[in-house]
Design a protein around this motif. Structure first.
Motif, mmCIF file in Angstrom:
data_model
loop_
_atom_site.group_PDB
_atom_site.id
_atom_site.type_symbol
_atom_site.label_atom_id
_atom_site.label_comp_id
_atom_site.label_asym_id
_atom_site.label_seq_id
_atom_site.Cartn_x
_atom_site.Cartn_y
_atom_site.Cartn_z
ATOM 1 N N HIS A 120 0.738 -1.394 0.001
ATOM 2 C CA HIS A 120 0.039 0.134 -0.047
ATOM 3 C C HIS A 120 0.557 1.306 0.185
ATOM 4 C CE1 HIS A 120 -3.287 -2.822 0.756
ATOM 5 N NE2 HIS A 120 -3.910 -1.830 0.321
ATOM 6 N N SER A 121 2.188 1.021 0.263
ATOM 7 C CA SER A 121 2.946 2.444 0.318
ATOM 8 C C SER A 121 3.771 2.413 -1.026
ATOM 9 C CB SER A 121 3.763 2.458 1.515
ATOM 10 O OG SER A 121 4.668 1.349 1.590
ATOM 11 N N LYS A 122 4.229 1.386 -1.442
ATOM 12 C CA LYS A 122 5.325 1.315 -2.622
ATOM 13 C C LYS A 122 4.312 1.301 -3.979
ATOM 14 C CE LYS A 122 9.257 0.725 -0.345
ATOM 15 N NZ LYS A 122 10.509 0.607 -0.090
ATOM 16 N N CYS A 123 3.070 0.567 -3.918
ATOM 17 C CA CYS A 123 2.390 0.567 -5.335
ATOM 18 C C CYS A 123 1.207 1.555 -5.388
ATOM 19 C CB CYS A 123 1.815 -0.951 -5.285
ATOM 20 S SG CYS A 123 2.820 -2.310 -5.186
ATOM 21 N N SER A 124 0.907 2.058 -6.524
ATOM 22 C CA SER A 124 -0.415 2.598 -6.780
ATOM 23 C C SER A 124 -1.526 1.902 -6.438
ATOM 24 C CB SER A 124 -0.197 3.465 -7.843
ATOM 25 O OG SER A 124 -1.439 3.221 -8.680
ATOM 26 N N VAL A 125 -2.407 2.167 -5.481
ATOM 27 C CA VAL A 125 -3.934 1.503 -5.474
ATOM 28 C C VAL A 125 -5.054 2.552 -5.566
ATOM 29 C CG1 VAL A 125 -5.001 0.382 -3.417
ATOM 30 C CG2 VAL A 125 -2.504 0.275 -3.355
ATOM 31 N N GLU A 126 -5.565 1.938 -6.516
ATOM 32 C CA GLU A 126 -6.651 2.655 -6.801
ATOM 33 C C GLU A 126 -8.007 1.980 -6.824
ATOM 34 O OE1 GLU A 126 -5.862 4.630 -11.110
ATOM 35 O OE2 GLU A 126 -4.593 2.928 -11.054
ATOM 36 N N LYS A 127 -9.061 2.816 -6.464
ATOM 37 C CA LYS A 127 -10.356 2.248 -6.273
ATOM 38 C C LYS A 127 -11.146 2.271 -7.477
ATOM 39 C CE LYS A 127 -10.016 1.777 -1.538
ATOM 40 N NZ LYS A 127 -10.415 1.802 -0.030
ATOM 41 N N VAL A 128 -12.036 1.425 -8.024
ATOM 42 C CA VAL A 128 -12.738 1.511 -9.292
ATOM 43 C C VAL A 128 -14.082 1.112 -8.760
ATOM 44 C CG1 VAL A 128 -13.142 0.791 -11.562
ATOM 45 C CG2 VAL A 128 -10.963 1.156 -10.815
#
Ligand SMILES: [Zn+2]
Length: 450
Positions: free
Chosen positions: A52-60
């Motif tokens: 959750h800090s190093k990757c981009s987490v998007e909500k669709v």
């Protein structure tokens, strides 16, 4: 990965049990219990801080997750791994039939129990767990890794996987390949292999539901005008059961080819000379419902209604028939077939929102296949890697527009009878060796994305 096998399994099971306890039940389209899904997101954020800090987490659409772990070489096509968050409901009244409560995540008798343990939270936790471990170890992928986790797979994926696939298309992303849920490591395949087999989905069947309606004059039962509406409907249904859609071996042939080394001498001779033996092979495979479903579009009468009173002839009677379409057939070819078989006395129309064409067939010779089957062989050396047609539909069909190689593989050991527990009573995951699922994803990321 530096963690020991025991720590790996322990952490995986703990996080899986916590995920199973969150009731992300899918009750049909447009009615998601968003609070449950948000709790699951919180659990994932707590359990996988580096992801959750190093990757981009998007909500669709608020509830589906699109996680991008950026690789260092933007010229390489990304690897896409998928696992959905939603689970099917537990049929009311069957709760007591479960050996352990359905949302307990209890670990008893060598199994972790609960709805979603196999379908599909096991996979979701395993693929995140693997990413977290590799991030802990300082792994930096060259090839981007994209994690797709839909929230409505069990109602078609139209708010989750489908818009995510569209979003990736607008970003110009064409995946190297996609790995979604699918087959698993089955300990044996009845009639085909007594040894473990790694079933990898290379295609999935489509589906069409047809409503048949017979109409007539009705009236009093004392002077019936034959045939009655129910008689006409019954004749049509009888005709559909007696005339199954034609069987074909082309879709199952790669499966049979891969299994040849596992077969006894007699079956091997039979299955290795299909040009001569196809008739006998079709009769043999046609005998078991599971293998029959692999060689033809199946016909299942699922609903029937007609009549309100013992002495009244109904003016209308109807039935609903569900067909699962093998690659090579189509929604239209099935409807044409039905019209021909039921004749003019019965109306035929399609029904429901679930109609879908069968998928394309992914390659079993491509670089993508070599990479995936190589990793499976490394982590599960006891299992024969075997291409397989899934007889249900999954989220990954929405990726057909952007990816040519779409595979389904759930890295868990199961008995054939455990498959019936998926969507049924007593869903469970074998505890022994469950950590190998994490190792599978870790090795997949390392070997495909380094
Ligand atoms: Zn599933």
């Amino acid at each position: 990965m530096t963690s020991s096998a025991d720590t790996l399994t322990e952490r995986f099971l703990e996080n899986l049990a916590a995920a199973v306890r969150i009731e992300t039940v899918n009750h049909g389209s447009d009615s998601a219990d968003s609070e449950a899904f948000q709790s699951l997101h919180e659990l994932l954020a707590q359990s996988y801080p580096l992801v959750h800090s190093k990757c981009s987490v998007e909500k669709v659409n608020d509830l589906s997750l699109l996680i991008t772990w950026e690789g260092t070489d933007p010229d390489l096509e990304p690897l896409v791994v998928m696992a959905h968050q939603d689970v099917v409901p537990v049929e009311p009244g069957t709760e007591a039939d479960w050996e352990q409560p359905p949302f307990s995540g209890a670990v008893e008798d060598e199994y972790l129990w609960g709805r979603g343990a196999l379908d599909d939270k096991g996979q979701l936790i395993a693929l995140l767990e693997a990413a977290e471990h590799l991030l802990e170890d300082g792994f930096e992928p060259r090839r981007t890794i994209i994690i797709v986790s839909g929230h409505d797979e069990e109602s078609g994926g139209f708010s989750g996987a489908q818009p995510i696939s569209n979003l990736l298309a607008t970003r110009g992303i064409t995946p190297f390949f996609v790995v979604d849920e699918g087959g698993g490591i089955v300990k044996s395949l009845p009639g085909l292999s007594k040894e473990p087999v790694a079933l990898v989905k290379t295609s999935e069947k489509g589906s069409v539901t047809v409503r048949l309606t017979a109409r007539g004059e009705g009236g009093h039962s004392s002077a019936p005008n034959l045939p009655t509406t129910i008689g006409k409907l019954a004749k049509a249904l009888r005709s559909l059961e007696a005339n199954q859609l034609p069987a074909r071996l082309d879709v199952m042939e790669p499966t049979l080819q891969a299994l040849l080394p596992r077969m006894g001498r007699v079956t091997r001779t039979l299955f290795s000379n299909l040009r001569v033996t196809s008739g006998a092979v079709i009769r043999l495979l046609g005998r078991r419902p599971e293998t029959n479903a692999m060689i033809r579009t199946t016909t299942a009468i699922t609903m029937v209604r007609g009549g309100v009173k013992e002495n009244v002839l109904p003016q209308e009677a109807w039935a609903v028939v569900n067909f699962r379409i093998i690659p090579g057939d189509s929604v239209q070819s099935v409807i044409d077939f039905v019209r021909k078989k039921v004749g003019k006395d019965v109306e035929v129309e399609t029904e429901g929102e679930w109609n879908s064409e069968p998928s394309g067939v992914s390659s079993t010779t491509s670089e993508a296949w070599q990479s995936l089957s190589g990793v499976i062989g490394e982590v599960f050396p006891e299992a024969q890697v075997t291409p397989w047609t899934l007889i249900a539909a999954t989220d990954s069909r929405h990726f057909e527009g952007i990816a040519s190689d779409i595979y389904g593989f759930s890295p868990f050991l199961l008995e054939m009878s455990d498959m019936e527990r998926i969507h049924g009573t007593g869903e469970r995951m074998l505890v022994e060796g469950a950590g190998r699922a994490v190792r599978f994803y870790a090795r997949l990321y390392e070997s495909v994305c380094s």
